[in-house]
Each structure stands twice: as structure tokens, then as C-alpha cells.
Design an enzyme around this catalytic site. Structure first.
Site, short mmCIF file in Angstrom:
data_model
loop_
_atom_site.label_atom_id
_atom_site.label_comp_id
_atom_site.label_asym_id
_atom_site.label_seq_id
_atom_site.Cartn_x
_atom_site.Cartn_y
_atom_site.Cartn_z
N TYR A 146 -93.88 -10.01 -8.81
CA TYR A 146 -93.09 -8.81 -8.53
C TYR A 146 -94.29 -7.56 -8.18
CZ TYR A 146 -90.49 -4.36 -9.28
OH TYR A 146 -90.32 -3.05 -8.99
N ARG A 153 -95.47 -3.60 -0.53
CA ARG A 153 -94.28 -2.61 -0.06
C ARG A 153 -94.99 -1.52 -0.02
NH1 ARG A 153 -88.91 -1.70 -3.64
NH2 ARG A 153 -90.53 -2.01 -5.16
N TYR A 207 -94.49 5.52 -11.50
CA TYR A 207 -94.77 4.36 -12.72
C TYR A 207 -96.18 4.49 -12.84
CZ TYR A 207 -90.06 2.27 -13.17
OH TYR A 207 -88.74 2.20 -13.51
N ARG A 220 -83.39 6.25 -7.70
CA ARG A 220 -82.42 5.60 -8.74
C ARG A 220 -81.15 5.52 -7.88
NH1 ARG A 220 -85.69 3.04 -12.33
NH2 ARG A 220 -87.47 4.60 -12.73
N GLU A 323 -79.59 -6.09 -15.49
CA GLU A 323 -79.87 -5.19 -14.73
C GLU A 323 -78.39 -5.17 -13.98
OE1 GLU A 323 -83.46 -4.67 -12.63
OE2 GLU A 323 -82.50 -4.64 -10.67
C1 3EB Z 1 -86.92 -0.42 -12.82
O1 3EB Z 1 -86.07 0.52 -13.07
C2 3EB Z 1 -86.25 -1.69 -12.70
O2 3EB Z 1 -88.63 -2.81 -7.14
O3 3EB Z 1 -87.15 -2.23 -5.57
C3 3EB Z 1 -84.85 -1.64 -10.26
C4 3EB Z 1 -84.46 -1.38 -8.84
C5 3EB Z 1 -86.24 -2.14 -10.50
C6 3EB Z 1 -85.55 -1.61 -7.75
C7 3EB Z 1 -87.51 -2.36 -6.79
C8 3EB Z 1 -86.88 -2.47 -9.10
C9 3EB Z 1 -86.49 -2.20 -7.92
O4 3EB Z 1 -87.91 -0.44 -12.79
C10 3EB Z 1 -86.57 -2.76 -11.65
#
Ligand code: 3EB
Length: 333
Positions: A146, A153, A207, A220, A323
């Protein structure tokens, strides 16, 4: 097509329903994605995509069908196929990982193709992207797959001159499949949607590096008006507050935190009215045995009329057990 008032929209269907639904919406289907066991389907503008993720709750397959009230035309460019009703463009890319390839390279290549495709047809705004690939939590050259995906990406966003900020970043989800290629499908529009972030969470593209060398790129939620209809697309949402996973090892508490995150997003959806609109959910569970408990909590939150599909899948952080992604449609506003 049967007139039920839905201009544009989404249906989650069982194997017993999908055939008739596709016949009814002949010429109006934007995209068909099958989860679980493959079955024969009526022909659509685009061949169905298949994702090898088992469906929970006693079903062998589940189908996600996007359709439009306007006629849909197939769109082809280079190696890619998609479909458009003139307002949105759906497309997908599926790339095999050959020996010697990294997922990082594949992810970069996939996004280069996606940007080429949407730019060619003049739908430069990605609203929503779904990513599925096998062994999501496994190591590849010393990096979790991942995290390697995120590096690729990120690189292609930069290479395409896309800003890593609210104006260019789509809502998304990224989940593990059991086999197959890197599969990405997406919806793009001519005009941008409105990105929505969660005040309880750090934006994913901010992040810290403890979650990998390049941050994930998604917002989000995405709010958009499509075909005269109000839509709110909720990214894969989990038990993350700030940037950290909460409630490790406790699915029950993780669902509660996830639902609180979704509630927080819905407070920013200007037209959200559960009594009037339609909410559809995809719920991903790392452990099958959590199904009854999670379904109970989801039904308590959204009611039994809310269509929810439960899938058995690995989640992009190995400490996440659940999730949830969602799509809300309000035909009246
Ligand atoms: C998170 O909140 C959970 O890498 O495109 C959620 C939605 C998550 C999209 C992405 C990852 C992705 O980090 C993981």
C-alpha cells in the site's frame, strides 16, 4: 429505462437483480463492477469489471451499477475504455503486475493513463476513485505494498502538474483484493466538485512519513451536483483520528469511531437529509466473524432501508479492522 425519478445514480444489486436492472437501463449504464463470483451479464457500453473480494451475508456476488437518465456512449482512448453521459465520465484501468515490476511503478503508470484519458475527453476533475489490488499489506522490496502504491500515485500527480491540495484531489478508497491486477475505476466531471475534509482527521495528503515515504492522495468526501442531483461521495472511512489508528484490535470501537467520522462528514453535506435522500454503503471487514456486530451498528446508524454491501477485505493499514465508504444522493435538491 424505467422512470423512477433518479437522474443519475448508483445501485447495489444481487445476482438475482442485476440482469433485469441492466436490461431496464439499456443504453444508460455508465459502469458495472462485480464483487465475488463472476456471472454472465447483459451487454453494456463497457464490459463489467470484476473484483475478487468475497461478499458477506450469504451472497456469492454483488454488483455496483452506475447509470444515468441521459444516453450513455462508450469512450475509448489508447488502452482505456470508459463511458459518459456528457456530464460524467467513468473509466477504469486494470494492470497486471509482471515479474520485476513494482506496485509503485504500476500505480504511477495507472494514474498516468487515467490523467491522459480524462484530459483527452475534457473531464479533468476526478471526483471519486476506487483502488483494489492483492496483498495490500504485504511487503514488496522492504515496503508495504500500500505504501509503494502511494509513492507511485504521488509521483504521477506531481508529473501531471496536479496540485496536492483540495482543488485536484478526489475522494477515494483503497482495499485489498484476493487476486488479480491493480484495478482502478473512477468518475470524473467537467466542473470540479467541492472537496470536504474531516476536522477530526488530518488530511491524508498531510499524513506524516511514518505512514510511508509519500502520503496517500485523497480527500475525505466530495460534494457535487450532477445531472440536477445533489451527490455526496464519502471516501473509505476508518477509525483514524488525527492521523493515528484508534482502538487497535477492537472492531466494535473501530466501527463506532468510523461512524462518528462519517457523521462528522455528513454535517458538512449541505443537502443531507436522511428522510429524503438515498444513502448507499460499502462496508469492508477484515474478519468475517465481525459481520453481525458491524451490520447491527450500521443499521442502527442508517436504518434498514439503507442499502449496504458487506465485503471481506484487507484494509490499507494493517491495524484497521473495518472501513466504510458511502454515496448519498438527493434527487430533490
Ligand atoms: C485512511 O483514512 C484509511 O489511499 O486512496 C481511505 C480512503 C484510506 C482512501 C487511499 C486510503 C485511501 O487513511 C485508508
Amino acid at each position: 429505462m424505467q422512470g423512477n425519478g433518479n437522474q443519475f445514480g448508483l445501485a447495489y444489486l444481487d445476482a438475482s437483480e442485476v440482469g433485469a436492472y441492466l436490461e431496464d437501463h439499456n443504453g444508460h449504464v455508465l459502469s458495472v463492477i462485480g464483487f465475488g463470483r463472476e456471472i454472465a451479464l447483459p451487454e453494456t457500453a463497457c464490459a463489467p469489471l470484476w473484483i475478487d473480494i468475497p461478499v458477506l451475508g450469504g451472497k456469492e456476488s454483488s454488483f455496483e451499477v452506475w447509470s444515468s437518465d441521459a444516453p450513455v456512449a462508450a469512450c475509448e482512448y489508447r488502452d482505456m475504455r470508459g463511458a459518459s453521459d456528457g456530464k460524467v465520465l467513468f473509466g477504469s484501468v486494470a494492470l497486471e503486475q509482471h515479474a520485476g515490476d513494482t506496485l509503485e511503478k504500476l500505480a504511477a503508470q495507472a494514474y498516468m493513463q487515467i490523467f491522459g484519458f480524462i484530459d483527452h475527453f475534457g473531464f479533468r476533475n476526478l471526483l471519486r476513485v476506487w483502488h483494489y489490488f492483492p496483498q495490500i499489506n504485504e511487503d514488496e522490496n522492504g515496503l508495504e505494498r500500500y505504501r509503494g502504491f502511494n509513492v507511485g500515485r504521488h509521483a504521477s500527480f506531481v508529473a501531471n502538474g496536479r496540485s496536492i491540495g483540495e482543488e485536484d484531489v478526489p475522494a477515494a478508497s483503497a482495499l485489498g483484493s484476493n487476486s488479480g491486477s491493480l484495478v482502478i475505476y473512477f468518475m470524473a466531471s467537467r466542473l470540479p466538485g467541492k472537496a470536504v475534509e474531516n476536522p477530526r482527521q488530518v488530511s491524508a495528503y498531510h499524513y506524516p512519513q511514518m505512514f510511508g515515504p509519500s502520503s496517500p492522495i485523497f480527500v475525505r468526501a466530495m460534494s457535487a451536483s450532477l445531472g440536477g442531483q445533489y451527490c455526496f461521495f464519502i471516501s473509505g472511512t476508518a477509525s483514524i483520528v488525527g492521523y493515528e489508528t484508534l482502538h487497535q484490535g477492537n472492531t466494535e470501537k473501530q466501527v463506532a469511531e468510523t461512524l462518528l467520522n462519517i457523521r462528522t462528514l455528513l454535517q458538512q453535506a449541505p443537502h443531507y437529509d436522511p428522510a429524503r435522500g438515498r444513502m448507499l454503503l460499502k462496508v469492508y471487514l477484515r474478519h468475517i466473524e465481525d459481520l453481525p456486530m458491524v451490520r447491527g451498528k450500521v443499521q442502527a446508524e442508517f436504518g434498514t432501508a439503507c442499502r449496504a454491501v458487506y465485503l471481506h477485505s484487507n484494509i490499507c493499514r494493517s491495524d484497521l479492522l473495518v472501513e466504510i465508504e458511502g454515496a448519498y444522493f438527493d434527487d430533490a435538491s
